[in-house]
Design a protein around this motif. Structure first.
Motif, PDB file in Angstrom:
ATOM      1  N   ASN A 301     -45.074  44.217 -49.324  1.00  0.00           N
ATOM      2  CA  ASN A 301     -44.188  43.217 -49.918  1.00  0.00           C
ATOM      3  C   ASN A 301     -43.079  42.852 -48.600  1.00  0.00           C
ATOM      4  O   ASN A 301     -43.194  41.462 -48.483  1.00  0.00           O
ATOM      5  CB  ASN A 301     -43.626  42.857 -51.442  1.00  0.00           C
ATOM      6  N   GLU A 302     -42.618  43.352 -48.486  1.00  0.00           N
ATOM      7  CA  GLU A 302     -41.651  43.616 -46.834  1.00  0.00           C
ATOM      8  C   GLU A 302     -42.143  42.580 -45.868  1.00  0.00           C
ATOM      9  O   GLU A 302     -41.954  42.380 -45.393  1.00  0.00           O
ATOM     10  CB  GLU A 302     -41.481  44.922 -46.088  1.00  0.00           C
ATOM     11  N   ALA A 303     -44.220  43.503 -45.845  1.00  0.00           N
ATOM     12  CA  ALA A 303     -44.820  43.200 -44.801  1.00  0.00           C
ATOM     13  C   ALA A 303     -45.077  40.679 -44.823  1.00  0.00           C
ATOM     14  O   ALA A 303     -44.668  40.784 -43.330  1.00  0.00           O
ATOM     15  CB  ALA A 303     -45.911  43.390 -44.682  1.00  0.00           C
ATOM     16  N   ARG A 304     -45.064  40.594 -46.398  1.00  0.00           N
ATOM     17  CA  ARG A 304     -45.338  39.260 -46.382  1.00  0.00           C
ATOM     18  C   ARG A 304     -44.103  38.499 -46.303  1.00  0.00           C
ATOM     19  O   ARG A 304     -44.447  37.178 -46.511  1.00  0.00           O
ATOM     20  CB  ARG A 304     -45.933  39.003 -48.026  1.00  0.00           C
ATOM     21  N   ALA A 305     -43.756  39.015 -46.804  1.00  0.00           N
ATOM     22  CA  ALA A 305     -41.402  38.615 -46.615  1.00  0.00           C
ATOM     23  C   ALA A 305     -41.624  37.713 -44.915  1.00  0.00           C
ATOM     24  O   ALA A 305     -40.719  36.966 -45.315  1.00  0.00           O
ATOM     25  CB  ALA A 305     -40.787  39.687 -47.018  1.00  0.00           C
ATOM     26  N   LYS A 306     -41.931  38.748 -44.261  1.00  0.00           N
ATOM     27  CA  LYS A 306     -41.766  38.673 -43.036  1.00  0.00           C
ATOM     28  C   LYS A 306     -42.093  37.929 -42.025  1.00  0.00           C
ATOM     29  O   LYS A 306     -41.405  36.592 -41.469  1.00  0.00           O
ATOM     30  CB  LYS A 306     -41.690  40.092 -41.675  1.00  0.00           C
ATOM     31  N   CYS A 307     -43.357  37.187 -43.236  1.00  0.00           N
ATOM     32  CA  CYS A 307     -44.257  36.042 -42.426  1.00  0.00           C
ATOM     33  C   CYS A 307     -43.436  35.082 -43.202  1.00  0.00           C
ATOM     34  O   CYS A 307     -43.994  33.635 -42.723  1.00  0.00           O
ATOM     35  CB  CYS A 307     -45.591  35.944 -42.545  1.00  0.00           C
ATOM     36  N   ARG A 308     -42.701  35.066 -44.469  1.00  0.00           N
ATOM     37  CA  ARG A 308     -42.236  33.684 -45.150  1.00  0.00           C
ATOM     38  C   ARG A 308     -41.003  32.856 -44.410  1.00  0.00           C
ATOM     39  O   ARG A 308     -40.461  33.647 -44.230  1.00  0.00           O
ATOM     40  CB  ARG A 308     -42.144  33.997 -46.644  1.00  0.00           C
ATOM     41  N   SER A 309     -40.976  31.502 -44.930  1.00  0.00           N
ATOM     42  CA  SER A 309     -39.812  31.136 -44.766  1.00  0.00           C
ATOM     43  C   SER A 309     -39.647  30.774 -46.300  1.00  0.00           C
ATOM     44  O   SER A 309     -39.965  31.056 -46.799  1.00  0.00           O
ATOM     45  CB  SER A 309     -39.487  29.908 -44.204  1.00  0.00           C
ATOM     46  N   ILE A 310     -38.154  30.742 -46.179  1.00  0.00           N
ATOM     47  CA  ILE A 310     -37.320  29.950 -47.898  1.00  0.00           C
ATOM     48  C   ILE A 310     -38.274  28.938 -48.365  1.00  0.00           C
ATOM     49  O   ILE A 310     -38.138  28.986 -49.894  1.00  0.00           O
ATOM     50  CB  ILE A 310     -35.745  30.162 -47.864  1.00  0.00           C
ATOM     51  N   LYS A 311     -38.120  27.639 -47.440  1.00  0.00           N
ATOM     52  CA  LYS A 311     -39.297  26.693 -48.060  1.00  0.00           C
ATOM     53  C   LYS A 311     -40.678  26.515 -48.449  1.00  0.00           C
ATOM     54  O   LYS A 311     -40.703  26.296 -49.345  1.00  0.00           O
ATOM     55  CB  LYS A 311     -39.259  25.890 -46.723  1.00  0.00           C
ATOM     56  N   TYR A 312     -41.299  28.216 -47.849  1.00  0.00           N
ATOM     57  CA  TYR A 312     -42.902  28.284 -48.124  1.00  0.00           C
ATOM     58  C   TYR A 312     -42.370  29.082 -49.027  1.00  0.00           C
ATOM     59  O   TYR A 312     -43.467  27.965 -50.886  1.00  0.00           O
ATOM     60  CB  TYR A 312     -43.090  29.084 -47.324  1.00  0.00           C
ATOM     61  N   ILE A 313     -41.598  29.592 -49.464  1.00  0.00           N
ATOM     62  CA  ILE A 313     -41.706  30.112 -51.527  1.00  0.00           C
ATOM     63  C   ILE A 313     -41.380  29.388 -52.300  1.00  0.00           C
ATOM     64  O   ILE A 313     -41.658  29.297 -53.955  1.00  0.00           O
ATOM     65  CB  ILE A 313     -40.231  31.541 -51.469  1.00  0.00           C
ATOM     66  N   VAL A 314     -39.741  28.682 -51.264  1.00  0.00           N
ATOM     67  CA  VAL A 314     -39.811  27.051 -52.963  1.00  0.00           C
ATOM     68  C   VAL A 314     -40.919  26.644 -53.271  1.00  0.00           C
ATOM     69  O   VAL A 314     -41.334  25.990 -54.407  1.00  0.00           O
ATOM     70  CB  VAL A 314     -38.578  26.192 -52.549  1.00  0.00           C
ATOM     71  N   GLU A 315     -41.482  25.906 -51.852  1.00  0.00           N
ATOM     72  CA  GLU A 315     -42.686  25.145 -52.285  1.00  0.00           C
ATOM     73  C   GLU A 315     -44.019  25.782 -53.113  1.00  0.00           C
ATOM     74  O   GLU A 315     -44.436  25.300 -53.968  1.00  0.00           O
ATOM     75  CB  GLU A 315     -43.373  24.665 -50.974  1.00  0.00           C
ATOM     76  N   SER A 316     -44.006  26.983 -52.884  1.00  0.00           N
ATOM     77  CA  SER A 316     -44.830  28.515 -53.408  1.00  0.00           C
ATOM     78  C   SER A 316     -44.579  28.387 -55.237  1.00  0.00           C
ATOM     79  O   SER A 316     -45.912  28.179 -55.636  1.00  0.00           O
ATOM     80  CB  SER A 316     -44.997  29.440 -52.953  1.00  0.00           C
ATOM     81  N   MET A 317     -43.545  28.192 -55.173  1.00  0.00           N
ATOM     82  CA  MET A 317     -42.979  28.354 -56.760  1.00  0.00           C
ATOM     83  C   MET A 317     -43.211  27.516 -56.999  1.00  0.00           C
ATOM     84  O   MET A 317     -43.709  26.745 -58.626  1.00  0.00           O
ATOM     85  CB  MET A 317     -41.463  28.540 -56.914  1.00  0.00           C
ATOM     86  N   LYS A 318     -43.507  25.491 -56.538  1.00  0.00           N
ATOM     87  CA  LYS A 318     -43.556  24.523 -57.323  1.00  0.00           C
ATOM     88  C   LYS A 318     -45.246  24.488 -58.179  1.00  0.00           C
ATOM     89  O   LYS A 318     -45.738  24.412 -59.041  1.00  0.00           O
ATOM     90  CB  LYS A 318     -43.606  23.498 -56.908  1.00  0.00           C
ATOM     91  N   ASP A 319     -45.956  24.877 -57.014  1.00  0.00           N
ATOM     92  CA  ASP A 319     -47.512  25.504 -57.048  1.00  0.00           C
ATOM     93  C   ASP A 319     -47.772  25.812 -58.036  1.00  0.00           C
ATOM     94  O   ASP A 319     -48.465  25.866 -58.705  1.00  0.00           O
ATOM     95  CB  ASP A 319     -48.506  25.611 -55.561  1.00  0.00           C
ATOM     96  N   ILE A 320     -46.810  27.464 -58.486  1.00  0.00           N
ATOM     97  CA  ILE A 320     -47.265  28.136 -59.643  1.00  0.00           C
ATOM     98  C   ILE A 320     -46.801  27.399 -60.771  1.00  0.00           C
ATOM     99  O   ILE A 320     -48.205  27.498 -61.789  1.00  0.00           O
ATOM    100  CB  ILE A 320     -46.481  29.755 -59.222  1.00  0.00           C
ATOM    101  N   LEU A 321     -45.704  26.645 -61.032  1.00  0.00           N
ATOM    102  CA  LEU A 321     -45.369  25.914 -61.949  1.00  0.00           C
ATOM    103  C   LEU A 321     -46.419  25.124 -62.118  1.00  0.00           C
ATOM    104  O   LEU A 321     -46.879  24.563 -63.314  1.00  0.00           O
ATOM    105  CB  LEU A 321     -44.110  25.248 -62.187  1.00  0.00           C
ATOM    106  N   LYS A 322     -47.048  24.364 -61.331  1.00  0.00           N
ATOM    107  CA  LYS A 322     -48.285  23.065 -61.287  1.00  0.00           C
ATOM    108  C   LYS A 322     -48.641  24.113 -62.020  1.00  0.00           C
ATOM    109  O   LYS A 322     -50.292  23.586 -63.186  1.00  0.00           O
ATOM    110  CB  LYS A 322     -48.921  22.442 -60.684  1.00  0.00           C
ATOM    111  N   ALA A 323     -49.921  25.055 -61.892  1.00  0.00           N
ATOM    112  CA  ALA A 323     -50.837  25.938 -62.182  1.00  0.00           C
ATOM    113  C   ALA A 323     -50.960  26.591 -63.590  1.00  0.00           C
ATOM    114  O   ALA A 323     -51.816  26.274 -64.431  1.00  0.00           O
ATOM    115  CB  ALA A 323     -51.303  27.089 -61.197  1.00  0.00           C
ATOM    116  N   ASP A 324     -49.746  26.341 -63.754  1.00  0.00           N
ATOM    117  CA  ASP A 324     -49.031  27.454 -65.373  1.00  0.00           C
ATOM    118  C   ASP A 324     -49.607  25.638 -66.169  1.00  0.00           C
ATOM    119  O   ASP A 324     -49.844  26.060 -66.903  1.00  0.00           O
ATOM    120  CB  ASP A 324     -47.782  27.582 -64.875  1.00  0.00           C
ATOM    121  N   MET A 325     -48.923  24.703 -66.103  1.00  0.00           N
ATOM    122  CA  MET A 325     -48.915  23.551 -66.512  1.00  0.00           C
ATOM    123  C   MET A 325     -50.420  22.973 -66.734  1.00  0.00           C
ATOM    124  O   MET A 325     -51.271  22.776 -67.765  1.00  0.00           O
ATOM    125  CB  MET A 325     -48.326  22.370 -65.675  1.00  0.00           C
ATOM    126  N   ASP A 326     -51.086  23.706 -65.289  1.00  0.00           N
ATOM    127  CA  ASP A 326     -52.783  23.407 -66.051  1.00  0.00           C
ATOM    128  C   ASP A 326     -53.669  24.017 -66.605  1.00  0.00           C
ATOM    129  O   ASP A 326     -54.343  23.514 -67.367  1.00  0.00           O
ATOM    130  CB  ASP A 326     -53.513  23.090 -64.595  1.00  0.00           C
TER     131      ASP A 326
END
Length: 350
Positions: A301-326
């Motif tokens: 998780n630490e290795a992946r976190a170093k490559c992420r931006s907060i913007k990426y994480i927020v947008e990713s959570m939106k995609d996950i919520l959409k997948a949950d609804m789908d």
């Protein structure tokens, strides 16, 4: 002067059980239900032995339900038991939820002269600056059971298997421990509780009493192979071909789509926490301990976190919520929903 404490919670508990009379009250802090409950059962057995073998009355109450009236009732009951009355063991659960205004009354009750009533305060954690915690700590009556991971989890699982009459090889035990850690993280359940549940199922399934990898596969097929964590790595590396291959293999063995989505969501959530705490100056060791992650899990998780931006994480959570609804709306097949999610997450890494 503070009494000298045994080296470990296990040694301390053995010392308390060896006393002629069990203490009036004891604090048990443990993340999982199974070990808390077994400690409470051992206390009840000890109290029974003090009363000639007669089983004591067990009274369970949640700390958040305690009132001044109930505390007064406890005080009266515990002090008026006669020689002909059954001893009582009060199990005060979720002690960390007790309102601070009731701490003095409870401490007064614990400090009363000994009787045939014992109070066991059960919880997951308790701030060390509270009067309640200090009361137990100063008298060496605080049993703080450590988190299970790595070798300690393997050893506990081996004992649990033995408890159910099951034999398990070293290689199978390693696989089982890894399975438990992954399942516990995905479900947000303490490893010991998850392990106890799996072992009880294996005890019913294994007719010859020997646990094999095939037995593990039969009990929880979606958690053995292929490895969901490989999917997280493939997405992080932007490897669309490998991601599709893993998704196809996962659904071929009947993966639970909501469990898989939860794993992805929690992984990204942990990356956000790691990134935030790192920027606040916390060391990797401090962060890993606060998240209660194994070194292997944290490194990933630490290795992946170093490559992420907060913007990426927020947008990713939106995609996950959409997948949950789908998934709930069943507009597409489960496999196609994850293929689209994987593609969206990888596009954000470019």
């Amino acid at each position: 002067m503070k009494p000298r404490s045994p080296k470990s919670p296990k040694d301390l508990f053995k010392a308390l059980l060896s006393k002629k009379r069990f203490p009036r009250a004891v604090l048990v802090l443990c993340e999982d239900y199974i070990r808390r409950d077994r400690i409470a059962a051992s206390v009840a057995k000890k109290v029974a032995s003090e009363c000639g073998g007669a089983a004591p009355s067990i009274i369970r109450i949640k700390a958040e339900e305690l009132t001044a009236e109930k505390l007064r009732s406890f005080a009266e009951e515990s002090m008026t038991l006669s020689l002909f009355s059954s001893a009582r063991v009060y199990l005060i659960e979720r002690i960390d939820n007790l309102k601070a205004m009731y701490h003095p009354s409870l401490l007064s009750l614990f400090s009363s002269p000994p009787s045939d009533a014992v109070f066991v305060c059960l919880g997951t954690k308790l701030p060390k600056n509270t009067k309640l915690y200090k009361f137990f700590a100063e008298q060496n009556l605080s049993l703080e059971i450590p988190h299970l991971e790595g070798y300690s989890l393997q050893r506990w699982i081996a004992k649990e298997c033995s408890r159910h009459g099951l034999a398990i090889s070293r290689s199978c035990l390693t696989e089982f421990s890894s399975l438990v850690q992954r399942a516990a993280e995905a479900d947000g359940v303490p490893p010991a509780d998850m392990a106890a549940s799996f072992v009880s199922k294996l005890a019913l399934y294994c007719e010859d009493g020997k646990v094999s990898k095939d037995d593990l596969l039969a009990i929880v097929p979606e958690l053995i192979v292929p490895n969901e964590f490989e999917l997280l790595d493939a997405i992080a590396n932007g490897d669309e071909f490998l991601s599709e291959k893993i998704i196809s293999a996962l659904f071929h063995v009947g993966v639970n789509p909501f469990l898989l989505l939860s794993l992805i969501a929690k992984s990204i959530e942990k990356e956000m926490v790691i990134k935030y705490l790192s920027e606040k100056g916390y060391t990797p060791g401090e962060i890993r301990k606060s998240l209660r992650m194994t070194q292997w899990q944290f490194s990933k998780n630490e290795a992946r976190a170093k490559c992420r931006s907060i913007k990426y994480i927020v947008e990713s959570m939106k995609d996950i919520l959409k997948a949950d609804m789908d998934l709930k709306g069943r507009s597409l097949s489960d496999e196609n929903i994850f293929s689209l999610l994987s593609s969206r997450l990888q596009q954000k890494t470019l």
